[in-house]
Design an enzyme around this catalytic site. Sequence first.
Site, PDB file in Angstrom:
ATOM      1  N   THR A 146       0.582  -1.369   0.420  1.00 30.19           N
ATOM      2  CA  THR A 146       0.199  -0.111   0.009  1.00 30.19           C
ATOM      3  C   THR A 146       0.243   1.300   0.009  1.00 30.19           C
ATOM      4  O   THR A 146       0.487   2.599  -0.008  1.00 30.19           O
ATOM      5  CB  THR A 146      -0.893   0.240   1.514  1.00 30.19           C
ATOM      6  OG1 THR A 146      -0.060   0.278   2.095  1.00 30.19           O
ATOM      7  CG2 THR A 146      -1.802  -1.042   0.941  1.00 30.19           C
ATOM      8  N   LYS A 147       1.952   0.835   0.392  1.00 23.95           N
ATOM      9  CA  LYS A 147       2.616   2.068   0.053  1.00 23.95           C
ATOM     10  C   LYS A 147       3.622   2.887  -1.573  1.00 23.95           C
ATOM     11  O   LYS A 147       2.881   1.947  -2.298  1.00 23.95           O
ATOM     12  CB  LYS A 147       3.964   2.309   1.326  1.00 23.95           C
ATOM     13  CG  LYS A 147       4.305   1.700   2.452  1.00 23.95           C
ATOM     14  CD  LYS A 147       3.639   2.741   3.149  1.00 23.95           C
ATOM     15  CE  LYS A 147       3.544   2.888   4.508  1.00 23.95           C
ATOM     16  NZ  LYS A 147       2.576   1.419   5.035  1.00 23.95           N
TER      17      LYS A 147
END
Length: 406
Positions: free
Chosen positions: A212-213
């Site tokens: 998700t980064k």
Amino acid sequence: MHAAIPVATSQVQAPPKLAAPLFPLTRPNAPRLSAYVDDLAAIEDSCWLSNYGPVNDRLEHRLVEKLFAGVGECLTVCNATIGLMIGLKLASERSRKGPYVLMPSFTFAAAAHAVLWAGLKPLLVDIEPESWTADRAQEERLLAAHGDEIAAIMPYATFGTCLDLDRYDRLSDRYDVPVVIDAAASLGSVDARGMGFGTGSRHTIIYSMHATKAFGVGEAGLVYSSDAETIALLRRMGNFGFGADRSATLPGLNSKVSEVAALSALVKLADFEAQIAHRTALAETYLQELPGWTAQRTEGRRIAYQFMPMLLPADLISARDRIRTALSSAGVGTGQYFTPHIFEQPYFRTRCAAEPLPVTEALCARIMSLPISDFMTADDVATVCQIVRGICAEILGADAVQGFRA
């Protein structure tokens, strides 16, 4: 011949067309390993699948070269939580103090879990209302009052912002306490000098490479420091604490990254600068399109946006759940990081000490995260903002008739 790892920016492959508009909060841009079959075959042929292999070694060198201007050293870890755990454990071994780790309550649960797994106890401080980072006056007051009980300071570089690391140098020297930086979302952020956040710092700095980064490869993390001894010790701790004779000489666990995960990160690195620039442009569009909302006051020249955190206008605070529900129905994903904050979560409340947290509590009541991804365009962001404005106008109009007040 095996395909070479890419070194130049390439075109991002577009996702499949969807039947209707859909803007998830985050949309992982997976490294396209399917284009590097020869490199995968080389890993298979080598039979070196983990244990700080040659691909991982190349990755560590390339990360230092590209993101930290060739300064310092880094260590890959299987995830950032494990990185925090070994970083805190080493800090505790060095300081011989305890039981506390000074940290903000406005952060992700992984940070508090890492403190507890390291055998320490979170001492939670409030945040500042504009930067959303740890309250500096509270930090200094607690260090002055309880310095002998504080094993480490663990500030959070909130949502990828840059911190004043010179200040933490001074605090570390004055109170003789190690500093471990939780920079989970900061890989790719650039400080006021134009350097990757953390470059040249002697402190232990942990970044996430979770899917998700902005630098999302699946499950992985990175530990950086300019101090070679720190990285060498952490590398041994991540290999069961083994010394040269495979006999444990340090506290240890298994933090190693597989060679396939390292290859994913090498592929991701090739396009990373272009992707961060794209995310920055999307964030700027949000600021233009939602002028009544409040954004974080960030530090540094560039932030590696994971999503767009913003504060609701005051007259919409109590309608946050309604807004999020309506946005979900319209195909827009949202979040409310970090609500509940650490001291509001049942498991942590009985295991932490905390200062008064009025700013954290006020901010948690207002915060809402909006979508950013490599696949969105500025027009997509404008569409999301148009939907947001329409929902908010409808809520305010209906509630005004009913005498609604926040």
